[in-house]
Scaffold this motif. Structure first.
Motif, PDB file in Angstrom:
ATOM      1  N   PHE A   1       0.877  -1.069  -0.100  1.00 27.95           N
ATOM      2  CA  PHE A   1      -0.092   0.203   0.190  1.00 27.95           C
ATOM      3  C   PHE A   1       1.078   1.555  -0.500  1.00 27.95           C
ATOM      4  CE2 PHE A   1      -1.829   3.250   2.388  1.00 27.95           C
ATOM      5  CZ  PHE A   1      -3.023   3.445   2.043  1.00 27.95           C
ATOM      6  N   SER A   2       1.830   1.270   0.663  1.00 27.22           N
ATOM      7  CA  SER A   2       2.754   2.495   1.386  1.00 27.22           C
ATOM      8  C   SER A   2       3.576   2.573  -0.133  1.00 27.22           C
ATOM      9  CB  SER A   2       3.871   2.599   2.296  1.00 27.22           C
ATOM     10  OG  SER A   2       2.782   1.983   4.074  1.00 27.22           O
ATOM     11  N   PHE A   3       3.762   1.540  -1.155  1.00 28.40           N
ATOM     12  CA  PHE A   3       4.738   2.217  -2.066  1.00 28.40           C
ATOM     13  C   PHE A   3       4.083   2.408  -3.348  1.00 28.40           C
ATOM     14  CE2 PHE A   3       5.798  -0.039  -6.367  1.00 28.40           C
ATOM     15  CZ  PHE A   3       7.636   0.839  -6.352  1.00 28.40           C
ATOM     16  N   LEU A   4       2.717   2.080  -3.122  1.00 26.02           N
ATOM     17  CA  LEU A   4       1.917   2.974  -4.229  1.00 26.02           C
ATOM     18  C   LEU A   4       1.721   4.073  -4.279  1.00 26.02           C
ATOM     19  CD1 LEU A   4       0.866   2.686  -6.671  1.00 26.02           C
ATOM     20  CD2 LEU A   4      -1.330   1.761  -5.376  1.00 26.02           C
ATOM     21  N   LYS A   5       1.539   4.064  -3.230  1.00 26.86           N
ATOM     22  CA  LYS A   5       1.174   6.151  -2.874  1.00 26.86           C
ATOM     23  C   LYS A   5       2.987   6.731  -2.708  1.00 26.86           C
ATOM     24  CE  LYS A   5      -2.667   6.956   0.009  1.00 26.86           C
ATOM     25  NZ  LYS A   5      -3.151   7.543   1.700  1.00 26.86           N
ATOM     26  N   GLU A   6       3.856   6.330  -2.179  1.00 23.58           N
ATOM     27  CA  GLU A   6       4.867   6.958  -1.740  1.00 23.58           C
ATOM     28  C   GLU A   6       5.593   7.224  -3.907  1.00 23.58           C
ATOM     29  OE1 GLU A   6       6.125   8.786  -0.026  1.00 23.58           O
ATOM     30  OE2 GLU A   6       6.114   7.589   1.538  1.00 23.58           O
ATOM     31  N   LYS A   7       5.184   6.272  -4.784  1.00 22.31           N
ATOM     32  CA  LYS A   7       5.823   6.110  -6.013  1.00 22.31           C
ATOM     33  C   LYS A   7       4.779   7.427  -6.559  1.00 22.31           C
ATOM     34  CE  LYS A   7       3.737   3.338  -8.877  1.00 22.31           C
ATOM     35  NZ  LYS A   7       3.226   2.608  -9.884  1.00 22.31           N
ATOM     36  N   TYR A   8       3.573   7.599  -6.591  1.00 23.53           N
ATOM     37  CA  TYR A   8       2.517   8.957  -7.056  1.00 23.53           C
ATOM     38  C   TYR A   8       3.674   9.863  -6.650  1.00 23.53           C
ATOM     39  CZ  TYR A   8      -0.923   5.643  -8.631  1.00 23.53           C
ATOM     40  OH  TYR A   8      -1.306   4.266  -9.370  1.00 23.53           O
ATOM     41  N   ALA A   9       3.586  10.233  -4.946  1.00 26.43           N
ATOM     42  CA  ALA A   9       3.996  10.934  -4.737  1.00 26.43           C
ATOM     43  C   ALA A   9       5.391  11.756  -5.175  1.00 26.43           C
ATOM     44  CB  ALA A   9       4.451  11.063  -3.290  1.00 26.43           C
TER      45      ALA A   9
ATOM     46  N   ILE B   1      10.377  10.593   0.506  1.00 31.14           N
ATOM     47  CA  ILE B   1      11.201   9.267  -0.295  1.00 31.14           C
ATOM     48  C   ILE B   1      11.862  10.496  -1.551  1.00 31.14           C
ATOM     49  CG2 ILE B   1       9.045   9.546  -1.836  1.00 31.14           C
ATOM     50  CD1 ILE B   1       9.510   7.117  -2.364  1.00 31.14           C
ATOM     51  N   PHE B   2      12.226  11.543  -1.848  1.00 34.86           N
ATOM     52  CA  PHE B   2      12.679  11.911  -2.875  1.00 34.86           C
ATOM     53  C   PHE B   2      13.863  12.343  -2.334  1.00 34.86           C
ATOM     54  CE2 PHE B   2      14.430  16.451  -4.098  1.00 34.86           C
ATOM     55  CZ  PHE B   2      15.009  15.966  -5.340  1.00 34.86           C
ATOM     56  N   TYR B   3      13.756  13.019  -0.550  1.00 35.53           N
ATOM     57  CA  TYR B   3      15.089  13.502  -0.047  1.00 35.53           C
ATOM     58  C   TYR B   3      15.632  12.132   0.595  1.00 35.53           C
ATOM     59  CZ  TYR B   3      14.682  18.367   1.870  1.00 35.53           C
ATOM     60  OH  TYR B   3      14.633  19.645   1.520  1.00 35.53           O
ATOM     61  N   TRP B   4      15.277  10.761   1.072  1.00 35.97           N
ATOM     62  CA  TRP B   4      15.477   9.843   1.351  1.00 35.97           C
ATOM     63  C   TRP B   4      16.633   9.183   0.595  1.00 35.97           C
ATOM     64  CZ3 TRP B   4      14.621   4.629   0.090  1.00 35.97           C
ATOM     65  CH2 TRP B   4      15.703   3.359   0.954  1.00 35.97           C
ATOM     66  N   LEU B   5      16.034   9.501  -1.230  1.00 35.48           N
ATOM     67  CA  LEU B   5      16.581   8.894  -2.545  1.00 35.48           C
ATOM     68  C   LEU B   5      18.087   9.567  -1.990  1.00 35.48           C
ATOM     69  CD1 LEU B   5      14.010   8.156  -4.779  1.00 35.48           C
ATOM     70  CD2 LEU B   5      15.574   6.340  -3.630  1.00 35.48           C
ATOM     71  N   ILE B   6      17.978  10.768  -2.195  1.00 38.70           N
ATOM     72  CA  ILE B   6      18.913  11.609  -2.222  1.00 38.70           C
ATOM     73  C   ILE B   6      20.127  11.167  -1.404  1.00 38.70           C
ATOM     74  CG2 ILE B   6      19.658  14.219  -1.823  1.00 38.70           C
ATOM     75  CD1 ILE B   6      17.826  15.199  -3.293  1.00 38.70           C
TER      76      ILE B   6
ATOM     77  N   ILE C   1      16.907   1.892   7.132  1.00 40.95           N
ATOM     78  CA  ILE C   1      16.019   0.487   7.139  1.00 40.95           C
ATOM     79  C   ILE C   1      14.526   2.204   8.123  1.00 40.95           C
ATOM     80  CG2 ILE C   1      15.010  -0.530   9.326  1.00 40.95           C
ATOM     81  CD1 ILE C   1      18.095  -2.097   8.755  1.00 40.95           C
ATOM     82  N   SER C   2      15.592   2.681   9.281  1.00 34.78           N
ATOM     83  CA  SER C   2      14.277   3.745  10.003  1.00 34.78           C
ATOM     84  C   SER C   2      13.462   4.923   8.561  1.00 34.78           C
ATOM     85  CB  SER C   2      14.800   4.735  10.759  1.00 34.78           C
ATOM     86  OG  SER C   2      16.319   5.671  10.070  1.00 34.78           O
ATOM     87  N   GLY C   3      13.709   4.997   7.617  1.00 29.27           N
ATOM     88  CA  GLY C   3      13.479   5.782   6.454  1.00 29.27           C
ATOM     89  C   GLY C   3      12.234   5.051   5.643  1.00 29.27           C
ATOM     90  N   GLY C   4      12.675   3.366   5.662  1.00 23.30           N
ATOM     91  CA  GLY C   4      11.805   2.607   5.584  1.00 23.30           C
ATOM     92  C   GLY C   4      10.637   2.794   6.477  1.00 23.30           C
ATOM     93  N   THR C   5      10.789   2.533   7.201  1.00 22.59           N
ATOM     94  CA  THR C   5       9.681   2.316   8.849  1.00 22.59           C
ATOM     95  C   THR C   5       8.829   3.880   8.285  1.00 22.59           C
ATOM     96  OG1 THR C   5      11.341   0.727   9.178  1.00 22.59           O
ATOM     97  CG2 THR C   5       8.829   1.931  10.457  1.00 22.59           C
ATOM     98  N   ASN C   6       9.806   4.555   8.466  1.00 23.82           N
ATOM     99  CA  ASN C   6       8.763   6.073   8.058  1.00 23.82           C
ATOM    100  C   ASN C   6       7.702   6.130   6.800  1.00 23.82           C
ATOM    101  OD1 ASN C   6       9.030   9.199   9.321  1.00 23.82           O
ATOM    102  ND2 ASN C   6       9.413   9.107   7.117  1.00 23.82           N
ATOM    103  N   MET C   7       7.843   5.384   5.198  1.00 21.78           N
ATOM    104  CA  MET C   7       7.899   5.693   4.702  1.00 21.78           C
ATOM    105  C   MET C   7       6.399   4.367   4.428  1.00 21.78           C
ATOM    106  SD  MET C   7      10.717   6.150   1.161  1.00 21.78           S
ATOM    107  CE  MET C   7      11.408   5.223   1.865  1.00 21.78           C
TER     108      MET C   7
END
Length: 869
Positions: A301-309, A383-388, A421-427
């Motif tokens: 569920f979260s992956f779909l929303k974060e992808k759209y964002a 997710i943008f900051y997390w990737l940077i 891991i904490s960033g993934g948890t936050n998403m």
């Protein structure tokens, strides 16, 4: 029928005469003279008639009756001439009106065709209705997906991250939709204005007036028929297109309204949710979805929303992403060239702590650019900051390999892994019991990791001592997260968990960003003493070997903003500050905002900063010794004009961007005029003098000049003063006004430095031979110009010698003392070798009689005097 037409049908003789005279200018003049004479006679007779008393016909004589008949015939003739003139005037007026209508009709037809052509182009080009319709349908389908997992039920456990991501998606959708709305509205406005102009032409009365001539009427009717054939297809298409355009605008406006409503609802929900942060949020019912929901379900569920964002955000920031990649490429090239030059000089050492930036130029470029440029992305999704941060952390990890010791390398790797891991948890947007235990474990790991680091006591081997502050702060945040999680404060515990780990990772990234920048500048300053193309012509001596202090302040504030964004309270504070800054304020008749004033000051500061940075691309000037070298374009010579242009442009942009009316500039100019009149005369004089120097090109940066008898090299031409590197070793700062008013000698613009030497030869010397020897001495020296031709001529008879003058021109001004000394030495040696004596002043004393005292020998007193002499 008009009066003139009736006269023409009657074939009146007077009318025929008028026609005849009209065709001949000579007779027309006679008619005018004749008419004027009749008018004068009539006026005089009229006056006499007025003065004469009334006479009865019976009392008139025969001669008097005849005179009355003549007067009557003259009056009839005048009336007929006046009637003919009135008829011709009416005919000319009709002709003029017809011509005016003709021109107006063709003008209207031309305008109609032009507007029809524009309208046809708009219909062919369109506004992309099909693509916009598809986008609207896509957004409509996304609405329930984005709103999934969000409930207004107070019993349901909501996550702040889910609400925040949903709001971010709606915000990005709204931004994209507003771009389309603006484009469609502009197109619709242009389209409707074009229709309005066409309708206004159709409403012109002159367009439907037909000429009285049947042939002209037929031609005009055919013209209207052809025009109708040309306009009819467009008119038919307009009806359908206009209806679709209205429908499209209605659909866009409806969706914009719906998105705004959803955003307001989500903001209110998030406000209510964070208002209960310190209340127990974990449900007590074991059958609650919080306990039954699986982690894989939450991840999908979260992956779909974060992808759209992420997708929506990047779609609107493609230009900034391109600039980001371009900066990485430029930094990579810069560092690669720096490493290559260092290797050529055999100054690189893999174990040298001051050259870590050159270990991998590409990875260093990624860390530096991402470290600074991340702040230019406003309100991105997490997710943008997390990737940077992920990319920068991986690049920095590869740089650390072989540089950090084993303990701190292990510490960094574990820190990055826990951060990921904490960033993934936050998403994770749907709360689950598994996520709660994961947050609990990560918080506990952070606390234990801090204790382990302190017990190991390896801080003396730490490269950046400031990292300790971030380590302690991380431990504090993780302890708070642990306590909040145990007491059931799920959302707040999640925020503190993430703040602790991203705080230490971002802190280390920013510290190493500055460290790598300082290392690069230090190495470049030591190696590059001249500007080169491979390093983009930067003057490192002016730039310095360390980043400016403002960068440290900028990074500290940036770190606080990035960490604070994890807390809703920070968002509320920032929104309150924004509202305070953007609130309208009024002073008298002037309305402004504090944000506008800040924008004004920031643009001015940036323009001044850019004008200062431009000086980094101006080389430290070397002496220009020839006109050919001077013809080359020197950026330093035009630096003043470029800086004035940048500051002036920044000033006007600051007024425009801040909303300050440009007419207020007149007030500032008025105040400046008073200031100039009172005390700024010298400043303005120097500024204008600098512009005169730059435009007249009397002196350029690098020119050899001489001021008040002291030579030097022009270093720079500034706003108020110019800087000259004197040959004595000092640097002279000369106001531009004095540089113009005082006598200044420019040796570069001349034909060289003239050098004159004089040498004396004894009387009786062969002058031709001596002259030829001197010419040979100066003939083989390449530092002496061949034109003007050097000359050696006898100058004068002196008391003890005949003086010869040697005159020649030097190629380089700097060679003056060396050439002069060498020529003197060569002349002395040449004359000695050829037996030519250079006399010195002396006197010969001849005595006719010798005193007896001299013959007897010197006395004791004379001997003492000689010894004293």
């Amino acid at each position: 029928m008009s009066f003139a037409g009736k006269m023409g049908k009657r074939k009146d003789p007077i009318h025929l005469i008028f026609r005849k005279i009209k065709s001949n200018i000579f007779f027309f003049g006679l008619v005018l003279l004749f008419s004027f004479s009749f008018c004068a006679t009539g006026i005089s007779q009229q006056n006499e008639t007025i003065q004469r008393p009334i006479i009865k016909p019976d009392s008139l004589s025969k001669e008097e009756s005849t005179q009355i008949k003549v007067d009557t015939s003259k009056s009839d003739f005048i009336r007929q001439i006046q009637a003919i003139g009135a008829g011709e005037f009416a005919r000319g007026l009709d002709k003029f009106e017809s011509r005016k209508i003709y021109l107006r009709q063709h003008e209207l037809i031309s305008n109609l065709k032009s507007e029809n052509f524009k309208l046809k182009g708009m219909l062919n080009k369109g506004v992309g209705q099909q693509q916009i319709r598809e986008k609207l349908n896509e957004f409509q389908q996304l609405l329930p997906v984005v709103l999934e997992g969000i409930s207004t039920n107070a019993i349901e456990l909501q996550t702040d991250r889910n609400v925040a991501v949903s709001a971010a998606i709606f915000r990005e959708m709204l931004d994209e939709l507003m771009e389309e709305k603006t484009r469609v509205d502009l197109f619709a406005s242009s389209f409707r204005h074009s229709l309005y102009r066409i309708d206004s032409i159709y409403a012109e009365k002159d367009l439907y007036l037909f000429p009285p001539d049947s042939l002209q009427t037929r031609q005009y009717a055919f013209l209207l028929v052809e025009l109708n054939k040309e306009l009819q297809p467009v008119e038919d298409s307009v009806k359908t297109f206009s209806s679709k355009l209205d429908s499209l605008q209605t659909s866009i406006n409806a969706l914009v309204f719906e998105l705004n409503n959803h955003l307001e609802s989500l903001e209110q929900l998030r406000k209510n949710l964070n208002g209960t942060n310190f209340e127990h949020e974990i449900p007590t019912d074991p059958n609650h979805p919080f306990f039954s929901r699986s982690l894989s379900e939450a991840i999908s569920f979260s992956f779909l929303k974060e992808k759209y964002a992420l997708t929506f955000y990047l779609k609107l920031r493609e230009g900034r992403m391109f600039v980001l990649l371009l900066l990485v490429l430029v930094a990579w090239i810069f560092l690669a060239n720096l490493k290559k030059r260092t290797e050529n000089l055999h100054e690189i050492d893999d174990h040298d702590d001051s050259k870590v930036v050159l270990k991998s130029p590409f990875l260093s470029a990624i860390v530096i650019v991402l470290g600074f440029f991340q702040f230019f992305f406003i309100n991105p999704p997490f997710i943008f900051y997390w990737l940077i941060w992920l990319i920068a952390s991986i690049a920095l990890t590869m740089i650390f390999i072989g540089y950090l010791n084993r303990f701190w390398m292990t510490f960094w790797i574990f820190t990055v892994l826990v951060f990921l891991i904490s960033g993934g948890t936050n998403m994770l947007l749907l709360p689950t019991a598994t996520e709660r235990y994961l947050i609990l474990g990560l918080s506990l790991f952070g606390i234990l990791f801090l204790i382990f680091t302190i017990l190991k006591n390896q801080t003396n081997q730490l490269k950046e001592k400031k990292i300790l502050y971030f380590i302690y702060l991380m431990g504090l945040f993780e302890f708070i997260s642990l306590m909040l999680n145990v007491t059931g404060r799920f959302n707040l515990a999640k925020s503190f968990l993430l703040a602790g780990y991203i705080g230490i990772v971002i802190g280390i990234l920013l510290l190493w960003t500055v460290r790598l920048v300082n290392q690069g500048l230090s190495i470049a300053t030591k190696i590059y003493h001249n500007q080169e193309r491979e390093l983009f012509f930067i003057n490192f001596e002016k730039l310095g070997n360390k980043a400016p202090g403002i960068f440290y302040t900028f990074l500290i504030v940036g770190w606080g903003i990035l960490v604070g964004k994890n807390f809703y309270r920070f968002t509320q504070i920032s929104e309150s500050i924004t509202e305070f800054l953007t609130a309208d304020r009024t002073i008298g008749s002037y309305q402004f905002t504090i944000n506008g004033l800040f924008v004004f000051l920031i643009i001015l500061f940036v323009s001044v900063l850019i004008s200062r940075l431009l000086s980094l691309f101006s080389a430290e000037p070397e002496a220009i010794n020839s006109a050919e070298q001077r013809k080359r374009v020197s950026f330093g010579s035009w630096l003043l004009l470029v800086q004035i242009f940048v500051i002036s442009l920044g000033l006007f942009l600051a007024f425009a961007a801040s909303g300050i009316p440009l007419d207020k500039i007149t007030i500032i100019l008025g105040a400046l005029s008073v200031g100039i009149g009172l005390g700024l005369q010298g400043l303005v004089n120097n500024l204008v003098s600098g512009l005169i120097i730059a435009f007249e090109n009397t002196v350029k940066v690098g020119d050899l000049i001489e001021v008040e008898g002291k030579p030097g090299i022009m270093k720079s031409i500034g706003f108020r003063s110019s800087v000259v590197n004197m040959f004595e070793g000092s640097t002279a700062v000369i106001p531009n006004g004095e540089l113009i008013s005082k006598q200044m000698i420019n040796w570069t613009t001349g034909k060289g430095r003239k050098l004159s030497l004089v040498v004396g030869v004894a009387y009786g010397t062969d002058l031709e031979f001596a002259v030829s020897l001197l010419k040979e001495v100066i003939a083989g020296d390449l530092r002496i110009r061949s034109a003007p031709v050097p000359r050696v001529v006898p100058l004068e008879f002196s008391e003890s010698s005949i003086v010869l003058e040697i005159t020649f021109w030097l190629v380089n001004y700097m060679d003056y003392p060396f050439v002069k000394g060498e020529i003197i030495s060569k002349v002395d040696l040449t004359f000695k070798a050829n037996g030519i004596r250079i006399p010195f002043p002396q006197r010969d004393l001849y005595l006719k009689t010798v005193p007896e005292e001299l013959n007897a020998g010197p006395s004791q007193n004379d001997a003492q005097n000689e010894n004293q002499g």
